[in-house]
Every structure is written in C-alpha cells, then in structure tokens.
Motif scaffolding. Structure first.
Motif, PDB file in Angstrom:
ATOM      1  N   VAL A 505       0.906  -1.245   0.277  1.00 49.47           N
ATOM      2  CA  VAL A 505      -0.359  -0.022   0.155  1.00 49.47           C
ATOM      3  C   VAL A 505       0.733   1.225   0.084  1.00 49.47           C
ATOM      4  CG1 VAL A 505      -2.007   1.411   1.475  1.00 49.47           C
ATOM      5  CG2 VAL A 505      -1.344  -1.241   1.116  1.00 49.47           C
ATOM      6  N   ASP A 506       1.168   1.917  -1.284  1.00 49.00           N
ATOM      7  CA  ASP A 506       1.837   2.991  -0.928  1.00 49.00           C
ATOM      8  C   ASP A 506       1.250   4.435  -0.889  1.00 49.00           C
ATOM      9  OD1 ASP A 506       0.398   3.131  -3.181  1.00 49.00           O
ATOM     10  OD2 ASP A 506       1.554   3.169  -5.090  1.00 49.00           O
ATOM     11  N   LEU A 507      -0.041   4.298  -1.104  1.00 51.90           N
ATOM     12  CA  LEU A 507      -0.869   5.621  -0.767  1.00 51.90           C
ATOM     13  C   LEU A 507      -0.932   5.981   0.546  1.00 51.90           C
ATOM     14  CD1 LEU A 507      -4.335   5.344  -2.914  1.00 51.90           C
ATOM     15  CD2 LEU A 507      -1.604   6.920  -3.179  1.00 51.90           C
ATOM     16  N   ILE A 508      -0.193   5.062   1.829  1.00 48.30           N
ATOM     17  CA  ILE A 508      -0.541   5.119   3.456  1.00 48.30           C
ATOM     18  C   ILE A 508       0.852   4.986   3.616  1.00 48.30           C
ATOM     19  CG2 ILE A 508      -1.165   4.967   5.208  1.00 48.30           C
ATOM     20  CD1 ILE A 508      -4.029   3.128   4.017  1.00 48.30           C
ATOM     21  N   SER A 509       0.976   5.736   4.331  1.00 49.26           N
ATOM     22  CA  SER A 509       2.736   6.026   5.039  1.00 49.26           C
ATOM     23  C   SER A 509       2.997   4.890   5.870  1.00 49.26           C
ATOM     24  CB  SER A 509       2.589   7.376   5.339  1.00 49.26           C
ATOM     25  OG  SER A 509       2.373   7.567   7.000  1.00 49.26           O
ATOM     26  N   LYS A 510       4.296   3.981   6.277  1.00 51.26           N
ATOM     27  CA  LYS A 510       4.332   3.501   7.441  1.00 51.26           C
ATOM     28  C   LYS A 510       4.518   4.160   8.785  1.00 51.26           C
ATOM     29  CE  LYS A 510       6.825  -0.204   4.722  1.00 51.26           C
ATOM     30  NZ  LYS A 510       5.921  -1.517   5.101  1.00 51.26           N
ATOM     31  N   GLN A 511       4.468   5.680   9.094  1.00 44.79           N
ATOM     32  CA  GLN A 511       4.217   6.224   9.804  1.00 44.79           C
ATOM     33  C   GLN A 511       2.881   5.768  10.523  1.00 44.79           C
ATOM     34  OE1 GLN A 511       5.324  10.233  10.049  1.00 44.79           O
ATOM     35  NE2 GLN A 511       4.140  10.632  11.933  1.00 44.79           N
ATOM     36  N   THR A 512       1.795   6.430   9.220  1.00 45.02           N
ATOM     37  CA  THR A 512       0.563   6.799   9.590  1.00 45.02           C
ATOM     38  C   THR A 512       0.014   5.098  10.491  1.00 45.02           C
ATOM     39  OG1 THR A 512      -0.104   8.113   8.206  1.00 45.02           O
ATOM     40  CG2 THR A 512      -2.015   6.739   8.773  1.00 45.02           C
ATOM     41  N   PHE A 513      -0.029   4.236   8.861  1.00 42.87           N
ATOM     42  CA  PHE A 513       0.095   2.578  10.181  1.00 42.87           C
ATOM     43  C   PHE A 513      -0.063   2.504  11.434  1.00 42.87           C
ATOM     44  CE2 PHE A 513       0.075   1.031   4.678  1.00 42.87           C
ATOM     45  CZ  PHE A 513      -1.578   0.796   5.539  1.00 42.87           C
ATOM     46  N   ALA A 514       1.879   2.840  11.715  1.00 45.98           N
ATOM     47  CA  ALA A 514       1.455   3.131  13.222  1.00 45.98           C
ATOM     48  C   ALA A 514       1.021   3.429  14.564  1.00 45.98           C
ATOM     49  CB  ALA A 514       3.539   3.311  13.493  1.00 45.98           C
ATOM     50  N   THR A 515       0.526   4.827  13.214  1.00 48.41           N
ATOM     51  CA  THR A 515      -0.434   6.033  14.516  1.00 48.41           C
ATOM     52  C   THR A 515      -1.242   5.318  14.417  1.00 48.41           C
ATOM     53  OG1 THR A 515       0.780   7.706  13.682  1.00 48.41           O
ATOM     54  CG2 THR A 515      -1.556   7.922  14.151  1.00 48.41           C
ATOM     55  N   MET A 516      -2.063   4.179  13.606  1.00 45.24           N
ATOM     56  CA  MET A 516      -3.432   3.446  13.332  1.00 45.24           C
ATOM     57  C   MET A 516      -3.832   2.214  14.426  1.00 45.24           C
ATOM     58  SD  MET A 516      -6.311   3.546  12.975  1.00 45.24           S
ATOM     59  CE  MET A 516      -6.213   5.328  12.241  1.00 45.24           C
ATOM     60  N   ARG A 517      -1.464   1.793  14.649  1.00 43.90           N
ATOM     61  CA  ARG A 517      -1.780   0.763  15.371  1.00 43.90           C
ATOM     62  C   ARG A 517      -1.798   0.760  16.814  1.00 43.90           C
ATOM     63  NH1 ARG A 517       1.914  -0.717  11.241  1.00 43.90           N
ATOM     64  NH2 ARG A 517       3.872  -0.125  13.069  1.00 43.90           N
ATOM     65  N   ARG A 518      -1.246   2.230  17.394  1.00 43.56           N
ATOM     66  CA  ARG A 518      -1.620   2.930  19.064  1.00 43.56           C
ATOM     67  C   ARG A 518      -2.344   2.986  19.226  1.00 43.56           C
ATOM     68  NH1 ARG A 518       3.362   5.688  16.730  1.00 43.56           N
ATOM     69  NH2 ARG A 518       1.961   7.011  16.334  1.00 43.56           N
ATOM     70  N   ILE A 519      -3.709   3.858  18.545  1.00 46.30           N
ATOM     71  CA  ILE A 519      -5.452   4.333  18.195  1.00 46.30           C
ATOM     72  C   ILE A 519      -5.782   2.696  18.495  1.00 46.30           C
ATOM     73  CG2 ILE A 519      -7.556   5.371  17.607  1.00 46.30           C
ATOM     74  CD1 ILE A 519      -4.767   7.284  16.828  1.00 46.30           C
ATOM     75  N   LEU A 520      -5.808   2.150  17.893  1.00 45.45           N
ATOM     76  CA  LEU A 520      -6.202   0.720  18.311  1.00 45.45           C
ATOM     77  C   LEU A 520      -5.945  -0.698  18.842  1.00 45.45           C
ATOM     78  CD1 LEU A 520      -6.334  -0.490  14.076  1.00 45.45           C
ATOM     79  CD2 LEU A 520      -8.448   0.562  16.032  1.00 45.45           C
ATOM     80  N   ARG A 521      -4.641   0.340  19.763  1.00 49.10           N
ATOM     81  CA  ARG A 521      -4.442  -0.479  21.049  1.00 49.10           C
ATOM     82  C   ARG A 521      -4.942   0.266  22.149  1.00 49.10           C
ATOM     83  NH1 ARG A 521      -1.471  -0.136  25.231  1.00 49.10           N
ATOM     84  NH2 ARG A 521       0.332  -1.575  25.867  1.00 49.10           N
ATOM     85  N   GLU A 522      -5.516   1.279  21.886  1.00 43.30           N
ATOM     86  CA  GLU A 522      -6.193   2.300  23.218  1.00 43.30           C
ATOM     87  C   GLU A 522      -7.665   0.792  22.538  1.00 43.30           C
ATOM     88  OE1 GLU A 522      -5.119   4.253  25.173  1.00 43.30           O
ATOM     89  OE2 GLU A 522      -3.129   3.286  24.357  1.00 43.30           O
ATOM     90  N   VAL A 523      -8.110   1.546  21.778  1.00 45.58           N
ATOM     91  CA  VAL A 523      -9.678   0.849  22.198  1.00 45.58           C
ATOM     92  C   VAL A 523      -9.852  -0.782  22.592  1.00 45.58           C
ATOM     93  CG1 VAL A 523     -11.060  -0.459  20.248  1.00 45.58           C
ATOM     94  CG2 VAL A 523      -9.432   2.040  19.457  1.00 45.58           C
ATOM     95  N   VAL A 524      -8.491  -1.851  22.951  1.00 43.22           N
ATOM     96  CA  VAL A 524      -8.407  -2.797  24.065  1.00 43.22           C
ATOM     97  C   VAL A 524      -7.767  -1.958  25.006  1.00 43.22           C
ATOM     98  CG1 VAL A 524      -8.240  -5.341  23.620  1.00 43.22           C
ATOM     99  CG2 VAL A 524      -8.840  -3.872  21.284  1.00 43.22           C
ATOM    100  N   MET A 525      -7.294  -2.097  24.870  1.00 47.08           N
ATOM    101  CA  MET A 525      -6.027  -2.363  26.419  1.00 47.08           C
ATOM    102  C   MET A 525      -6.841  -0.646  27.035  1.00 47.08           C
ATOM    103  SD  MET A 525      -4.701  -4.171  25.486  1.00 47.08           S
ATOM    104  CE  MET A 525      -3.125  -4.809  26.696  1.00 47.08           C
TER     105      MET A 525
END
Length: 632
Positions: A505-525
């Motif tokens: 996926v070249d439209l979305i940066s690695k940084q944005t994916f990392a940001t989304m992982r951190r946010i989704l972590r908060e949904v559960v943790m």
C-alpha cells in the motif's frame, strides 16, 4: 431288362457322388468354421469365456488425508460397507428386492427408485442400493447370500468426519452426476469415474479433487453361475492378477486444528463467520462459517426432506460466509477513513469535533450510536468510543471518491484470490457506480453512511481480517491461503505453496500505519475503549468494534428468523501483539441477540487470541523438553 439295370445303377452312383460331395463340403465348412473359431478368433472368444466365469472387482482408492499445520489429521478415512446390485447376475429382481426389504427393513420402492435413477447403464456395472451398512446388516446379508444372487457387499474407504470438522472448509462428497462423469471420462480416460463414485463438492474436496481422489485398482475372482465366488483355480495353485489402488495425495493445511476447535466453540450459538490469519504471510489459521451442515449426511445421501430443510434455511448453511458472505463492515471500517484523512491532511491527531449525539447535513439529521453525545472528541477518543459524529465530519470532508481510492488501495472491493469456495468481491461504492448501477446520482447524505462503514459499502469476512492484517504488518496485502503443501502417497512433494504478496500500500505511509496501530491498541487496552472485553492478560491487543443496523433478511416465514431479523450484526476485528502481530482475527455475528460488537463479538476474539498464545507457549515447552531429552 439289361438296360433298365444299367440305368438304375447309374442313378445310384450319381446319388452317391452328390452325397459324398455334400458331406465333403459340409465337413469342410465345419472344419473351416472350427479353425476360424478356435485358431483365428480363439483369443477373442477365450476372453469372452473368461468373462463368463471371471469377475473384475474394483478396488476403490482411499482419498488423500488432510492434515493441519502440526500434522494432526483434520480429515481421514475408514472402511465402510456398501450394498450393491449387479443386474446381470440377478435371476428374479422382484423376489430379490422383497428379500432385501425384509432383511433390512427398507421399502422395495426405495430400491426401485434407485434402479430408475441408473436406467440405461450396462448390466455388469454394480448399482449402490445402500451405503454405510452396519455390521449387523452386513452379517444378515452374508448369511442369506445363497438367496440373493447378484447382491454383493463391497468394502470401500470413505471419509471419517469428526464433530468439529469444518464442513465449508473441507467440503463434502456426493455421487458423481452423469454429465460430470461423461465429461471427465472423455478428457481423462486414464483415471475414469464409474457410476456411483463419490466426487468432491465445495471446499478442499472440490478444489483439489484431482489430487485427493487417487486411482482405483482391481482384482479378478472366479464365480459360479450364480455370481458367487469359487476357488477352483486357487486349488490348482493358479492365482488371478491384482492391481492395487493408488491412494490420493495428502494435503497439509495452514490451519491450526486446536485453534479451529476453540474458535468454533467460542462462536457456538451464533450465525456468521470467524477467521484468523497470520498477518506476516497470509496463512489462514482458523475459519468458521455458521450455520454449517453435517458432511457425513452428504456422503451417505440426503433425503429430499433434509435437503429442502438445508436449502430453505434463511441463514444459508451451504454458503461459506468467510468468503461468500457480504456484510456492511460498520465501525471496523473507520480506520480506513481515519488513515485517508491523515494522509490527505484533512485532520491530524489534535483535530477535534463536538459530538452532541447527532450530525446535521442539509435537512438530514444523522445520529451517533450514543444519542447523548461524546462531547469534544479527537481521533483517539472517537476510535476508542466509536463516535459516529466525528467520522461523519471526516467522511464529508474527504468525499466518496477519495474514500474509495484509499479503500481500494488496501485491497478492498476486489477478490483476494483464495481459490477455495465462491468468493465475493465486496463493494467500495463511488458516485459513478451508483449512477451506472442504480440510475441515481450520488447525494450528500450517502457519504456519511460510508464513513461509518454502512450504506452501500460491503465487505466479506476474509477482506475484513485481511484489512486488519495489513494494518498490523504496516501495509503489505498478502493473499490468504490454506494449503501449505501437497505430497503423494509415498511422501514425495507435489506442490509447495509460497506466500503471495498482492501489493504494497503506497498511498499510506508507515508512520500512519504505526499511528493507527497505537490508536487501535487503546480501543482494547484502555478501560474506556469499546473493545475492552477482548483484552488478553500478558499480551497486547489492538482492535475495533462494530455494530451494523439490519432491516431484515429476505422475506420468509421461519419463526426463528422473524424473531432475529431486526437484531444488529455484531463485529470485532483485532490483531495481537500490537507490534509484529502474529494473529489477526475477525468476528462477524449475524443478528446477534446479545448486542453490539463490544458485547457480543469481542469476547469471542479474546478466547481465540488467548488460546493462540497458550497453544504457542505449550508447544514451545514441549519442543524444549523433547530437545532436552534428545540431548540427554
């Protein structure tokens, strides 16, 4: 007087001559015919003679065994007994069927119906009257064999299904239909089907039929006038040749059978689909589609009543919902909207919108799931609490076209190419799609619904789990796959599957994916997150809950459906651990009575993820103990 005597003498001599010639000619013809039959056509008639006293017994080939990733048998075989009818050896069909009816307590009409279904077949081919005889039935038939010429009990290896065998994944077997039989035998005369043979339908049995079925063998036996086996030649030390059957190839799956069992048990009582994959390579670890069916019934033959009950069930037991079920994804689509907004600079992590519990667009009022509102909300809080109003704002600002571009960049709206059961592409709508398909223009009110994963948007469970696998691994879309390798009956490698990358996926940066992982972590943790019921002790989990409003299923009169049809679909998607994830999970529970994704689906995901880590730890310990004992 002398002349008369001579005349009579000549007449006698003439008759003798003609008689001699006639005898000579007839004898010559007989000798010529004898030579033709015994010498010239001797071999031909010898074969025919052999067929009158020698019967060819087909030896069915055992189907290949299906194993899970750890070598545990997911689907094997065991011997079954079949009652067959060979027309050419039956003297009195009516009397034979009456005897069978009394012995087996089966109506004669059922035997007659079976014969009508096979009308036109050669008389020497066996016809299956009943499959899967009990041992008592076998002994009953054998003890009355003298009264049943042309009736045989054959032993055939057949599938042995376990209670937790996933029917949609492995598929089922049914008798080969005449059209398929004719087409296959025309193209593959070296390994033909015979009438009554079983053939794979759906799932692995269908997809890998040519590998799994093997090649039948045969043996020859001597029979008497009643078709019963005799052993005259064996007494003279002469044996008939035998060609052994060649078993089918074995499949090794990516599935973890223990995890599959836990997933099925955790989802018990619900309808929909569950999937778990490895985000690092696309391996499918577990796949459940409910409601299912009993493949053992399909193998032995369903009654019309049972078939109608299955096909008329509004929840579609034969549909593999993991690949063929299309659902609005609901709030589990919000990470796609959020990443598109971050990349397009529509929002940043500090951007806030006020949620009063509703969103006004022109003369249309769209409500948040929390009617009292969430107050001032940023992206992190909006994802944790699943605030609809925040995403209404973001979606309208982005517009449907940009939303579609980012959705498709993540592999959505298209088939992933798993090549198992029928796969649906889902739908990522655009204004052009609506105009072309529905003949209506895109209106402003359509976009907010897309931004919260509803409206025209459709995804399959395999697409949903792959979306979260892509977020987990930082932007690689892998093709989900089920087969690791195929080996023949002597263990030689036939096919070795390698992970296939669909795209980066070249439209979305690695940084944005990392940001989304951190946010989704908060949904559960985070204790305030809607996915907190998926928290697993000792491991990090990231995920998103979803609840999808449903008007109704297709119109029907089933009372169970009537009571459930207004219930929401409950969804939950997750991966664990948050960084370098090893497992990604999707739960789609149709018309769930318990409530939304956080209440009904997240606990199911927790059980699966928790089981994954426990199984891994146990296997590591067993491996260490084995290694220690080997060196000790």
């Amino acid at each position: 007087m002398k002349l008369i005597y001579k005349h009579e003498d000549l007449l006698v001599d003439s008759r003798f001559l003609w008689a001699s010639v006639s005898i000579f000619v007839i004898t010559g013809i007989l000798l010529l015919r004898l030579w033709y039959l015994q010498i010239y056509k001797g071999e031909y008639y010898q074969k025919i003679s052999e067929k009158n006293r020698v019967r060819r017994i087909e030896i069915p080939a055992p189907r290949g065994v299906i194993y899970d990733r750890h070598g545990e048998v997911a689907l094997g075989n065991r011997p079954y007994f079949d009652l067959v009818f060979i027309p050419q050896y039956v003297k009195d069909r009516e009397a034979t069927f009456k005897i069978l009816s009394r012995l087996l307590h089966i109506p004669v009409s059922r035997f007659e119906k079976r014969l009508r279904a096979t009308r036109g077949r050669p008389k020497f081919l066996p016809i299956h009257l009943k499959r899967n005889l009990s041992l008592h039935e076998v002994s009953t038939i054998e003890s009355n064999k003298i009264f049943l010429p042309g009736i045989e009990v054959l032993v055939a290896p057949r599938r042995q299904y376990k209670p937790l065998t996933p029917p949609h994944m492995v598929g089922y077997l049914r008798e080969v239909d005449p059209v398929t039989l004719q087409e296959h035998n025309k193209n593959h005369p070296d390994n033909p089907y015979l009438p009554g043979d079983l053939i794979g339908k759906q799932g692995l049995e269908y997809r890998w039929e040519s590998y799994l079925r093997g090649k039948r063998g045969y043996r020859l036996i001597q029979v008497d006038a009643f078709g019963r086996q005799t052993h005259a030649f064996e007494k003279d030390g002469w044996e008939f040749p035998e060609v052994p059957a060649i078993p089918g190839a074995d499949l090794e799956l990516t599935i973890d059978l223990e995890l599959q069992k836990i997933a099925k048990e955790a989802f018990n009582g619900k309808y929909g689909a569950v999937m778990a994959v490895n985000p690092q390579n696309g391996e499918i670890l577990a796949a459940v589609s409910e409601p299912g069916f009993d493949p053992a019934l399909m193998q032995q033959g369903l009654s019309n009543e049972d078939w109608q009950a299955l096909t008329n069930n509004p929840f579609k037991p034969f549909l593999d919902k993991t690949t063929g079920g299309e659902f609005a994804p609901g709030s589990i689509y919000k990470p796609v909207v959020a990443m598109a907004a971050l990349e397009e600079k529509v929002i940043n992590l500090r951007t806030t919108f006020r949620c009063p519990g509703y969103f006004v667009l022109g003369n249309q009022i769209l409500h948040c799931h929390n009617r009292t509102g969430h107050g001032l909300t940023n992206l992190k809080l909006a994802m944790m609490k699943s605030c609809d109003v925040f995403f209404y704002h973001v979606g309208v600002e982005l517009g449907v076209e940009r939303l579609a571009i980012y959705g498709r960049s993540l592999g959505l709206g298209q088939k992933l190419g798993g090549q198992l059961n029928a796969e649906r592409p889902g739908l990522i709508p655009t204004s052009a799609w609506k105009q072309m398909t529905l003949r209506y223009p895109w209106i402003a009110g359509d976009t907010p619904n897309i931004s919260i994963g509803q409206g025209y948007l459709l995804m399959t469970p395999i697409q949903m789990v792959n979306l979260y696998a892509t977020i987990a691994n930082g932007g690689t879309v892998w093709q989900p796959y089920l087969i690791k390798r195929i080996t023949d009956h002597i263990g030689e490698l036939v096919i070795q599957h390698k992970p296939k990358k669909i795209k980066e996926v070249d439209l979305i940066s690695k940084q944005t994916f990392a940001t989304m992982r951190r946010i989704l972590r908060e949904v559960v943790m985070n204790q305030e997150g809607t996915g907190k019921r998926a928290k697993v002790e000792g491991h990090t989990v990231a995920g998103k809950t979803g609840s999808v409003q449903v008007v109704s299923l297709k119109k029907n009169r089933n009372q169970t459906d009537v009571s459930m049809r207004w219930k929401e679909h409950a969804l939950f998607a997750a991966f664990s651990p948050v960084e370098n994830a090893e497992i990604s999970v999707i739960i789609v529970s149709q018309n769930d009575k318990q409530g939304g994704g956080g209440v009904a689906a997240a606990p199911v995901a927790k059980k699966i993820i928790e089981a994954y880590w426990k199984l891994k730890q146990r296997r590591i310990q067993i491996s260490k103990q084995k290694e220690k004992s080997d060196h000790g």
